[in-house]
Design a protein around this motif. Structure first.
Motif, PDB file in Angstrom:
ATOM      1  N   LEU A  48       0.807  -1.217   0.000  1.00  0.00           N
ATOM      2  CA  LEU A  48       0.000   0.000   0.000  1.00  0.00           C
ATOM      3  C   LEU A  48       0.844   1.273   0.000  1.00  0.00           C
ATOM      4  O   LEU A  48       0.374   2.331  -0.408  1.00  0.00           O
ATOM      5  CB  LEU A  48      -0.973  -0.005   1.181  1.00  0.00           C
ATOM      6  CG  LEU A  48      -2.100  -1.032   1.076  1.00  0.00           C
ATOM      7  CD1 LEU A  48      -2.918  -1.061   2.359  1.00  0.00           C
ATOM      8  CD2 LEU A  48      -2.977  -0.770  -0.126  1.00  0.00           C
ATOM      9  N   GLU A  49       2.112   1.182   0.447  1.00  0.00           N
ATOM     10  CA  GLU A  49       3.013   2.331   0.336  1.00  0.00           C
ATOM     11  C   GLU A  49       3.250   2.690  -1.133  1.00  0.00           C
ATOM     12  O   GLU A  49       3.353   3.861  -1.484  1.00  0.00           O
ATOM     13  CB  GLU A  49       4.358   2.037   1.003  1.00  0.00           C
ATOM     14  CG  GLU A  49       4.340   2.094   2.505  1.00  0.00           C
ATOM     15  CD  GLU A  49       5.708   1.793   3.106  1.00  0.00           C
ATOM     16  OE1 GLU A  49       6.725   1.781   2.366  1.00  0.00           O
ATOM     17  OE2 GLU A  49       5.754   1.553   4.317  1.00  0.00           O
ATOM     18  N   GLU A  50       3.344   1.680  -1.989  1.00  0.00           N
ATOM     19  CA  GLU A  50       3.609   1.884  -3.413  1.00  0.00           C
ATOM     20  C   GLU A  50       2.338   2.054  -4.232  1.00  0.00           C
ATOM     21  O   GLU A  50       2.329   2.755  -5.236  1.00  0.00           O
ATOM     22  CB  GLU A  50       4.422   0.711  -3.968  1.00  0.00           C
ATOM     23  CG  GLU A  50       5.809   0.610  -3.412  1.00  0.00           C
ATOM     24  CD  GLU A  50       6.698   1.776  -3.823  1.00  0.00           C
ATOM     25  OE1 GLU A  50       6.612   2.239  -4.983  1.00  0.00           O
ATOM     26  OE2 GLU A  50       7.464   2.254  -2.957  1.00  0.00           O
ATOM     27  N   PHE A  51       1.284   1.352  -3.843  1.00  0.00           N
ATOM     28  CA  PHE A  51       0.042   1.331  -4.615  1.00  0.00           C
ATOM     29  C   PHE A  51      -1.150   1.603  -3.702  1.00  0.00           C
ATOM     30  O   PHE A  51      -1.876   0.685  -3.328  1.00  0.00           O
ATOM     31  CB  PHE A  51      -0.141  -0.031  -5.305  1.00  0.00           C
ATOM     32  CG  PHE A  51       1.035  -0.442  -6.134  1.00  0.00           C
ATOM     33  CD1 PHE A  51       1.246   0.104  -7.390  1.00  0.00           C
ATOM     34  CD2 PHE A  51       1.951  -1.376  -5.651  1.00  0.00           C
ATOM     35  CE1 PHE A  51       2.336  -0.277  -8.159  1.00  0.00           C
ATOM     36  CE2 PHE A  51       3.048  -1.757  -6.419  1.00  0.00           C
ATOM     37  CZ  PHE A  51       3.245  -1.207  -7.673  1.00  0.00           C
ATOM     38  N   PRO A  52      -1.368   2.869  -3.331  1.00  0.00           N
ATOM     39  CA  PRO A  52      -2.490   3.175  -2.437  1.00  0.00           C
ATOM     40  C   PRO A  52      -3.828   2.841  -3.091  1.00  0.00           C
ATOM     41  O   PRO A  52      -3.990   2.976  -4.304  1.00  0.00           O
ATOM     42  CB  PRO A  52      -2.367   4.675  -2.194  1.00  0.00           C
ATOM     43  CG  PRO A  52      -1.193   5.152  -2.957  1.00  0.00           C
ATOM     44  CD  PRO A  52      -0.610   4.031  -3.716  1.00  0.00           C
ATOM     45  N   LEU A  53      -4.753   2.402  -2.269  1.00  0.00           N
ATOM     46  CA  LEU A  53      -6.088   2.075  -2.765  1.00  0.00           C
ATOM     47  C   LEU A  53      -6.966   3.315  -2.720  1.00  0.00           C
ATOM     48  O   LEU A  53      -6.995   4.020  -1.711  1.00  0.00           O
ATOM     49  CB  LEU A  53      -6.725   0.985  -1.901  1.00  0.00           C
ATOM     50  CG  LEU A  53      -6.053  -0.378  -1.915  1.00  0.00           C
ATOM     51  CD1 LEU A  53      -6.765  -1.307  -0.940  1.00  0.00           C
ATOM     52  CD2 LEU A  53      -6.065  -0.957  -3.300  1.00  0.00           C
ATOM     53  N   PRO A  54      -7.711   3.597  -3.803  1.00  0.00           N
ATOM     54  CA  PRO A  54      -8.593   4.754  -3.774  1.00  0.00           C
ATOM     55  C   PRO A  54      -9.761   4.568  -2.809  1.00  0.00           C
ATOM     56  O   PRO A  54     -10.206   5.494  -2.170  1.00  0.00           O
ATOM     57  CB  PRO A  54      -9.091   4.871  -5.214  1.00  0.00           C
ATOM     58  CG  PRO A  54      -8.873   3.525  -5.812  1.00  0.00           C
ATOM     59  CD  PRO A  54      -7.737   2.905  -5.057  1.00  0.00           C
ATOM     60  N   GLU A  55     -10.255   3.326  -2.695  1.00  0.00           N
ATOM     61  CA  GLU A  55     -11.380   3.023  -1.809  1.00  0.00           C
ATOM     62  C   GLU A  55     -11.335   1.539  -1.476  1.00  0.00           C
ATOM     63  O   GLU A  55     -11.061   0.716  -2.333  1.00  0.00           O
ATOM     64  CB  GLU A  55     -12.698   3.340  -2.508  1.00  0.00           C
ATOM     65  CG  GLU A  55     -13.914   3.060  -1.671  1.00  0.00           C
ATOM     66  CD  GLU A  55     -15.210   3.360  -2.419  1.00  0.00           C
ATOM     67  OE1 GLU A  55     -16.215   2.735  -2.061  1.00  0.00           O
ATOM     68  OE2 GLU A  55     -15.194   4.174  -3.345  1.00  0.00           O
ATOM     69  N   VAL A  56     -11.585   1.214  -0.229  1.00  0.00           N
ATOM     70  CA  VAL A  56     -11.602  -0.188   0.189  1.00  0.00           C
ATOM     71  C   VAL A  56     -13.015  -0.545   0.596  1.00  0.00           C
ATOM     72  O   VAL A  56     -13.627   0.134   1.420  1.00  0.00           O
ATOM     73  CB  VAL A  56     -10.645  -0.437   1.370  1.00  0.00           C
ATOM     74  CG1 VAL A  56     -10.770  -1.859   1.879  1.00  0.00           C
ATOM     75  CG2 VAL A  56      -9.209  -0.141   0.975  1.00  0.00           C
ATOM     76  N   THR A  57     -13.556  -1.585  -0.013  1.00  0.00           N
ATOM     77  CA  THR A  57     -14.867  -2.077   0.385  1.00  0.00           C
ATOM     78  C   THR A  57     -14.697  -3.460   0.987  1.00  0.00           C
ATOM     79  O   THR A  57     -13.821  -4.216   0.591  1.00  0.00           O
ATOM     80  CB  THR A  57     -15.829  -2.146  -0.815  1.00  0.00           C
ATOM     81  OG1 THR A  57     -15.270  -2.995  -1.808  1.00  0.00           O
ATOM     82  CG2 THR A  57     -16.067  -0.770  -1.404  1.00  0.00           C
ATOM     83  N   ARG A  58     -15.525  -3.767   1.948  1.00  0.00           N
ATOM     84  CA  ARG A  58     -15.454  -5.072   2.601  1.00  0.00           C
ATOM     85  C   ARG A  58     -16.049  -6.117   1.677  1.00  0.00           C
ATOM     86  O   ARG A  58     -17.098  -5.899   1.078  1.00  0.00           O
ATOM     87  CB  ARG A  58     -16.244  -5.039   3.910  1.00  0.00           C
ATOM     88  CG  ARG A  58     -15.828  -3.968   4.884  1.00  0.00           C
ATOM     89  CD  ARG A  58     -14.662  -4.260   5.715  1.00  0.00           C
ATOM     90  NE  ARG A  58     -14.932  -5.376   6.599  1.00  0.00           N
ATOM     91  CZ  ARG A  58     -13.975  -6.037   7.208  1.00  0.00           C
ATOM     92  NH1 ARG A  58     -12.742  -5.702   7.043  1.00  0.00           N
ATOM     93  NH2 ARG A  58     -14.258  -7.032   7.998  1.00  0.00           N
ATOM     94  N   PRO A  59     -15.376  -7.267   1.536  1.00  0.00           N
ATOM     95  CA  PRO A  59     -15.944  -8.325   0.708  1.00  0.00           C
ATOM     96  C   PRO A  59     -17.154  -8.952   1.400  1.00  0.00           C
ATOM     97  O   PRO A  59     -17.261  -8.930   2.620  1.00  0.00           O
ATOM     98  CB  PRO A  59     -14.805  -9.342   0.590  1.00  0.00           C
ATOM     99  CG  PRO A  59     -13.962  -9.103   1.796  1.00  0.00           C
ATOM    100  CD  PRO A  59     -14.102  -7.638   2.126  1.00  0.00           C
ATOM    101  N   LEU A  60     -18.044  -9.482   0.615  1.00  0.00           N
ATOM    102  CA  LEU A  60     -19.175 -10.224   1.155  1.00  0.00           C
ATOM    103  C   LEU A  60     -18.773 -11.682   1.272  1.00  0.00           C
ATOM    104  O   LEU A  60     -18.196 -12.244   0.351  1.00  0.00           O
ATOM    105  CB  LEU A  60     -20.391 -10.089   0.231  1.00  0.00           C
ATOM    106  CG  LEU A  60     -20.894  -8.676   0.002  1.00  0.00           C
ATOM    107  CD1 LEU A  60     -22.006  -8.677  -1.031  1.00  0.00           C
ATOM    108  CD2 LEU A  60     -21.392  -8.079   1.308  1.00  0.00           C
ATOM    109  N   MET A  61     -19.072 -12.284   2.409  1.00  0.00           N
ATOM    110  CA  MET A  61     -18.748 -13.688   2.607  1.00  0.00           C
ATOM    111  C   MET A  61     -19.995 -14.442   2.992  1.00  0.00           C
ATOM    112  O   MET A  61     -20.813 -13.946   3.753  1.00  0.00           O
ATOM    113  CB  MET A  61     -17.718 -13.845   3.719  1.00  0.00           C
ATOM    114  CG  MET A  61     -16.334 -13.640   3.279  1.00  0.00           C
ATOM    115  SD  MET A  61     -15.278 -14.528   4.406  1.00  0.00           S
ATOM    116  CE  MET A  61     -14.139 -13.260   4.807  1.00  0.00           C
ATOM    117  N   THR A  62     -20.107 -15.654   2.461  1.00  0.00           N
ATOM    118  CA  THR A  62     -21.198 -16.545   2.807  1.00  0.00           C
ATOM    119  C   THR A  62     -20.705 -17.972   2.648  1.00  0.00           C
ATOM    120  O   THR A  62     -19.564 -18.190   2.266  1.00  0.00           O
ATOM    121  CB  THR A  62     -22.447 -16.265   1.926  1.00  0.00           C
ATOM    122  OG1 THR A  62     -23.532 -17.019   2.435  1.00  0.00           O
ATOM    123  CG2 THR A  62     -22.189 -16.594   0.478  1.00  0.00           C
ATOM    124  N   THR A  63     -21.535 -18.928   2.956  1.00  0.00           N
ATOM    125  CA  THR A  63     -21.197 -20.330   2.745  1.00  0.00           C
ATOM    126  C   THR A  63     -22.263 -20.956   1.842  1.00  0.00           C
ATOM    127  O   THR A  63     -23.355 -20.405   1.683  1.00  0.00           O
ATOM    128  CB  THR A  63     -21.154 -21.111   4.063  1.00  0.00           C
ATOM    129  OG1 THR A  63     -22.429 -21.030   4.697  1.00  0.00           O
ATOM    130  CG2 THR A  63     -20.099 -20.544   4.993  1.00  0.00           C
TER     131      THR A  63
END
Length: 70
Positions: A48-63
């Motif tokens: 992330l020091e080299e490639f900052p993320l513009p926006e982080v969204t939480r992944p959806l998890m299910t089974t």
């Protein structure tokens, strides 16, 4: 400095735990769960020091269930 809460998904491969961060795409490993997560944290911070993320969204998890025929 901002703090992000990210996800670590772990699975065991032979004698190592493999940890992956799905939001960033980084992967690392360790002999214990704690070591794998610490290594993933370090790898993710360096990435992330080299490639900052513009926006982080939480992944959806299910089974889900899948039929397996033996």
């Amino acid at each position: 400095m901002a703090m992000l809460t990210l996800t670590a998904i772990l699975h065991k491969e032979e004698d190592l735990y493999v940890a992956e961060c799905p939001e960033v795409g980084t992967v690392s490993q360790g002999y214990t769960i704690e070591e794998a997560v610490a290594n993933l944290k370090e790898a993710t911070e360096l990435y992330l020091e080299e490639f900052p993320l513009p926006e982080v969204t939480r992944p959806l998890m299910t089974t889900f269930e899948a039929a397996v025929y033996a």
